[in-house]
Structure formats: C-alpha cells, structure tokens
Design a protein around this motif. Structure first.
Motif, short mmCIF file in Angstrom:
data_model
loop_
_atom_site.label_atom_id
_atom_site.label_comp_id
_atom_site.label_asym_id
_atom_site.label_seq_id
_atom_site.Cartn_x
_atom_site.Cartn_y
_atom_site.Cartn_z
N LYS A 153 -64.56 -60.19 -36.44
CA LYS A 153 -65.28 -60.17 -35.17
C LYS A 153 -64.41 -60.85 -34.13
CE LYS A 153 -70.22 -59.86 -36.25
NZ LYS A 153 -71.55 -60.49 -36.02
N GLY A 154 -64.18 -60.15 -33.02
CA GLY A 154 -63.30 -60.71 -32.00
C GLY A 154 -63.55 -60.09 -30.65
N LEU A 155 -62.81 -60.56 -29.67
CA LEU A 155 -62.95 -60.07 -28.30
C LEU A 155 -62.11 -58.82 -28.09
CD1 LEU A 155 -62.77 -63.40 -26.26
CD2 LEU A 155 -64.81 -62.12 -26.97
N VAL A 156 -62.63 -57.92 -27.27
CA VAL A 156 -61.93 -56.69 -26.92
C VAL A 156 -61.88 -56.60 -25.40
CG1 VAL A 156 -61.92 -54.17 -27.08
CG2 VAL A 156 -62.75 -55.53 -29.01
N ILE A 157 -60.69 -56.29 -24.86
CA ILE A 157 -60.52 -56.14 -23.41
C ILE A 157 -59.78 -54.84 -23.15
CG2 ILE A 157 -59.72 -57.21 -21.27
CD1 ILE A 157 -59.53 -59.86 -22.71
N VAL A 158 -60.29 -54.06 -22.20
CA VAL A 158 -59.70 -52.76 -21.86
C VAL A 158 -59.09 -52.85 -20.46
CG1 VAL A 158 -60.13 -50.31 -21.49
CG2 VAL A 158 -61.37 -51.54 -23.29
N PHE A 159 -57.86 -52.35 -20.33
CA PHE A 159 -57.18 -52.28 -19.03
C PHE A 159 -56.80 -50.83 -18.76
CE2 PHE A 159 -56.28 -56.39 -20.98
CZ PHE A 159 -56.60 -57.29 -19.97
N PRO A 160 -57.63 -50.09 -18.02
CA PRO A 160 -57.33 -48.68 -17.76
C PRO A 160 -56.09 -48.53 -16.87
CG PRO A 160 -59.63 -49.20 -17.26
CD PRO A 160 -58.90 -50.49 -17.41
N SER A 161 -55.37 -47.42 -17.06
CA SER A 161 -54.24 -47.11 -16.18
C SER A 161 -54.76 -46.78 -14.78
CB SER A 161 -53.47 -45.91 -16.74
OG SER A 161 -54.27 -44.74 -16.67
N PRO A 162 -53.99 -47.01 -13.75
CA PRO A 162 -52.63 -47.57 -13.77
C PRO A 162 -52.62 -49.10 -13.62
CG PRO A 162 -53.13 -46.83 -11.56
CD PRO A 162 -54.37 -46.55 -12.39
N ASN A 163 -53.82 -49.70 -13.64
CA ASN A 163 -53.90 -51.15 -13.38
C ASN A 163 -53.81 -51.96 -14.67
OD1 ASN A 163 -54.34 -50.71 -10.56
ND2 ASN A 163 -56.45 -50.17 -11.02
N SER A 164 -52.66 -51.83 -15.31
CA SER A 164 -52.38 -52.58 -16.53
C SER A 164 -50.92 -53.01 -16.51
CB SER A 164 -52.65 -51.71 -17.77
OG SER A 164 -51.68 -50.68 -17.87
N PHE A 165 -50.54 -53.82 -17.48
CA PHE A 165 -49.16 -54.32 -17.53
C PHE A 165 -48.17 -53.17 -17.62
CE2 PHE A 165 -45.52 -55.66 -20.21
CZ PHE A 165 -44.94 -56.55 -19.33
N THR A 166 -48.44 -52.18 -18.48
CA THR A 166 -47.52 -51.06 -18.67
C THR A 166 -47.75 -49.91 -17.71
OG1 THR A 166 -48.97 -50.01 -20.29
CG2 THR A 166 -47.34 -51.58 -21.14
N GLY A 167 -48.89 -49.92 -17.01
CA GLY A 167 -49.24 -48.78 -16.17
C GLY A 167 -49.97 -47.70 -16.95
N GLU A 168 -50.12 -47.88 -18.27
CA GLU A 168 -50.86 -46.95 -19.13
C GLU A 168 -52.20 -47.59 -19.50
OE1 GLU A 168 -47.05 -45.15 -21.60
OE2 GLU A 168 -48.12 -46.87 -22.40
N ASP A 169 -53.05 -46.83 -20.18
CA ASP A 169 -54.25 -47.42 -20.75
C ASP A 169 -53.83 -48.47 -21.78
OD1 ASP A 169 -55.97 -45.87 -19.30
OD2 ASP A 169 -56.32 -44.39 -20.87
N CYS A 170 -54.37 -49.66 -21.66
CA CYS A 170 -54.07 -50.75 -22.59
C CYS A 170 -55.36 -51.34 -23.14
CB CYS A 170 -53.27 -51.86 -21.92
SG CYS A 170 -51.56 -51.44 -21.56
N VAL A 171 -55.31 -51.77 -24.38
CA VAL A 171 -56.44 -52.46 -25.01
C VAL A 171 -55.89 -53.66 -25.76
CG1 VAL A 171 -58.35 -52.31 -26.64
CG2 VAL A 171 -57.74 -50.31 -25.26
#
Length: 441
Positions: free
Chosen positions: A62-80
């Motif tokens: 059990k843990g935390l999950v964070i979603v960073f949709p593109s383009p607003n992420s570190f890589t510019g891609e979808d990140c989780v």
C-alpha cells in the motif's frame, strides 16, 4: 510515421533498504500500466493512497500514487510515481511486475533526463547542472549547480545567440537588399560595435572558468616538504581523523594520500606526498616523482618546514606556495626560525591550525572572485565559448574580407553558442552527457 517509444521505469530514489522507495514511470503506457496495478488513478498531481498489486492480482504494497500528465511533467510525457516502502524484495517484485507489461522496460542511465531534453523541458546546460546538483557535496557546489539547473546560465548564452542573430540579420539585409531605397547603406557597420561588446562579455565569462572549476571540482592543496616535516600529521589534523600513518622514520609515505575537506562550503582536495630528498631506494624515488608532479598541478602548495631542525627548502615548480613551519611546540616562540615562514603551527598542541584554515579559505576565496555563480564550470563550455570568440574576432578584425565571409564567421559563432545549450549537437556528445546520470534520473 514514427513508432511509439517504450514506456520506461526505474527506481528514482536512493539506495535500499530505505523508508520510502519511489518508482517512476514515463511514456505513453505509464497511466494504463499504473492503473492496471493500482486501480483508479488519482487526480493529476495529487497523492492518493492505493493498493498496489502484481499482475496476478496479489497484493504488493500500500503506497502513494501520483500522476503527472504530459506535457506538464519532468520528461514532458505522461509520468506516474509509485511511493512504496523501501524494502529490496518489495521493490524488486514491483519492478518485475512492471517489466511484464508489453512496451514497458527498465530505463537506461539518464534516460528520463534525456527525454526531458528531447521534449524541450530542459537544455543541455540545465541537464549538466542537474547532474552536478545530484553530485554536489558542499554548499558552494550546490549553489553553482542550482544556477545552471535553473537556467540562469542558459539565459546568458541564449541572450548572446539572439544578439548575434540580429547582427547577422542586419548584414543579410545589406547584402540582399542594398539596392532598395528603404535599406540604408552600410547598415552592417552598426553591428560591429555590438560584436566587440560580445567579445568582451565572452572574455569576462571565460576568465571565470577557473573559478567555476574550483567550485565544481574542488581546490587542490598539496602538502609537501622534507621527510619528517610533519606532512602526514598535518593531513590527519586538518581532517580530524587518522588518514595517514605517522612514524618517526623518514620516508614512511611513499604514494600520494588523498582526502577531502569541506571548508566553509568549498570542496578542498588534500594530498599528502612523499618527503622530498635524494634517495636511491626505487619505491621512494617513484613516490617523490609523483609528489613533484602533484606539486606542479596543485592550486596551492603547503610547504612544510620542521622548525626544530635547520633544514633547507627544496625547489618546487609552483608559484602558489604557503610556507608552513611545523613543530612550533619544540622551539622558542621568538625564535628566528618562525620569522622565515608564513605561519607556524603544532599538530601536537593544535596551535596555528585555526589560522591555517583561515589562510586556506582566504586563498581559495581570492581565486573565486565572482559576482554571480552563473559561470561556466565544464571544459565543454569553455571550448565552445573560446571557439565562438575566435569566430567573432575574425568577423570583427578581418575587414579586408568580403562581407559574406565575415557574416559566415558570425554564423559559426552562433552555432558554437547553440551547441552549448544543445540546440544543435552530435549523438556522441549526448550519449556521454546522459551517461553521467544514475538509472532513475
């Protein structure tokens, strides 16, 4: 049509075991893959507690999950990001589960950062600053790296490039439209003062390269002197631990001993060397040869003289020398020997060590006199900026050349500046830069 790139994953946090381990995913399948393991994904950029399951449905954690949709992420891609408990077996099971998804693979070293560069999230100077920030061990290294990773140095280089583009445009206007009435004659003459100003600014920045190198790579201090002058004792006293073996026998130190010191936020490399004397013993002679090479390459030499013995001073090839008298506890305070050195100390009593640290810091700071830490610190930058300066100087001074040739020199200088930030570059260089990162960054 290009094929979709793989979705990559890796451990993005520190070594295991740890309190928390962060597993990062980036790519087109990041969200679907994460959803198959945790169920409904949380709202973007919001941490939510989820049960993380293996592909067979068994619970992993059990843990935390964070979603960073593109383009607003570190890589510019979808990140989780999956924030797990940091047990080695748990992280290994999670990675194995991710590797079981088609189109999902373990990231290579620096691959997340490379994707950030390719997607225009960071330029090469910022990427290099990020690498330095991850490796920073002292406060000044952190501050230097922060200036680069935040884009302050890039903005200087890009500002120069934009000014050059304007200069080239002015010259092109004269070359292409000189017969037009609305293009004043000799308009290119207006740009040469700007080129001269740019050369001066490049000179100023190149002059600060050594300061950047000292902050980033450290200040090299070599401890030298005759045998039994107290070199190893001083090394141990400066770092407050037994690094070197200390005996009353001459020639104890054969090879170069190295350790590091954090001096008011600056990284200092200390080198203990073999005693300088004439000898026929082959191993000791090799140690002395290496000592002399280290002395030549040092930023500062601490030449130690035993105040209790009337010894001569060996000739050394380095203009930056601080002459230190040692074993001051064995002589009279007003002894004439003390007046022949820059500083007297005793590692036995500790007297003079505080003053030596102050002198070291003063010497270091005198070499790093900069108004801003937005300065180059890598040889790659220096080579390209020096090349740009050569082309600008050619454009300015070779007045007997046709205007087209001088304009070409401006273009070459502009290309050099573009290579610093990575606007144009080679695959080989990119591979070298990103190989400096660990897997997960």
């Amino acid at each position: 049509m290009t094929a979709p790139r793989d979705t990559i994953f890796a451990l993005a946090s520190g070594g295991l075991p740890a309190g928390v381990a962060v597993v990062r995913l980036s790519g087109p399948l990041a969200c679907p893959v994460a959803a198959s393991m945790v169920g409904a994904l949380p709202v973007a950029r919001t941490a939510a507690l989820r049960t993380i399951r293996d592909t067979d449905g068994s619970m992993l954690d059990k843990g935390l999950v964070i979603v960073f949709p593109s383009p607003n992420s570190f890589t510019g891609e979808d990140c989780v990001e999956l924030h797990l408990h940091g047990g080695p077996a748990l992280v290994a099971a999670t990675m194995n589960s991710l590797a079981g998804f088609s189109g999902c693979r373990l990231a290579e070293a620096g691959e997340f950062s490379r994707r950030a560069f390719e997607n225009g999230k960071m330029d090469l100077v910022e990427i290099e600053g990020l690498a330095d920030l991850l490796a920073a061990e002292t406060e000044m290294q952190r501050r230097l790296a922060t200036e680069q990773s935040n884009g302050h140095l890039s903005s200087i280089y890009e500002g120069w490039r934009e000014r050059l583009i304007f200069c080239r445009a002015m010259i092109e206007a004269e070359l292409d439209f000189s017969d037009e009435g609305d293009i004043p004659g000799a308009v290119s003459d207006q740009v040469w003062s700007e080129v001269e100003t740019l050369i001066g600014e490049l000179d100023q920045v190149l002059g600060q390269l050594k300061s950047g190198e000292i902050i980033r790579d450290g200040f090299k201090v070599v401890i030298a002197g005759r045998p039994n002058a107290g070199k190893s004792s001083l090394l141990n006293a400066l770092v407050s631990r037994d690094v070197a073996i200390v005996t009353h026998f001459a020639g104890t130190t054969r090879d170069i001993l190295h350790c590091e010191l954090d001096l008011s936020g600056y990284k200092v490399h200390l080198y203990d060397t073999a005693g300088l004397r004439e000898t026929n013993e082959p191993v000791e002679r090799e140690g002395i040869r290496r000592a002399l090479l280290s002395i030549e390459e040092a930023d500062l030499v601490l030449y130690l003289v035993d105040l209790s013995a009337h010894e001569d001073v060996a000739a050394i090839l380095n203009p930056h020398v601080l002459k230190i008298g040692t074993k001051s506890d064995l002589i009279q305070v007003d002894s004439g020997a003390v007046r022949t050195v820059d500083l007297a100390l005793s590692t036995e009593t500790g007297s003079g060590l505080v003053e030596l640290r102050s002198r070291l810091l003063a010497e270091l700071q005198s070499r790093v006199q900069v108004n801003s830490l937005a300065i180059p610190s890598r040889l790659r930058h220096a080579q390209l900026l020096s090349s740009a300066k050569v082309h600008l100087t050619d454009a300015l001074n070779l007045t007997f050349h046709p205007l087209e040739i001088r304009a070409e020199s401006l273009r070459l200088a502009s290309d050099d500046l573009a290579r610093v930030t990575g606007r144009i570059d080679t695959e080989t260089l990119l591979g070298k830069i990103f190989s400096e990162f660990c897997v997960g960054k």
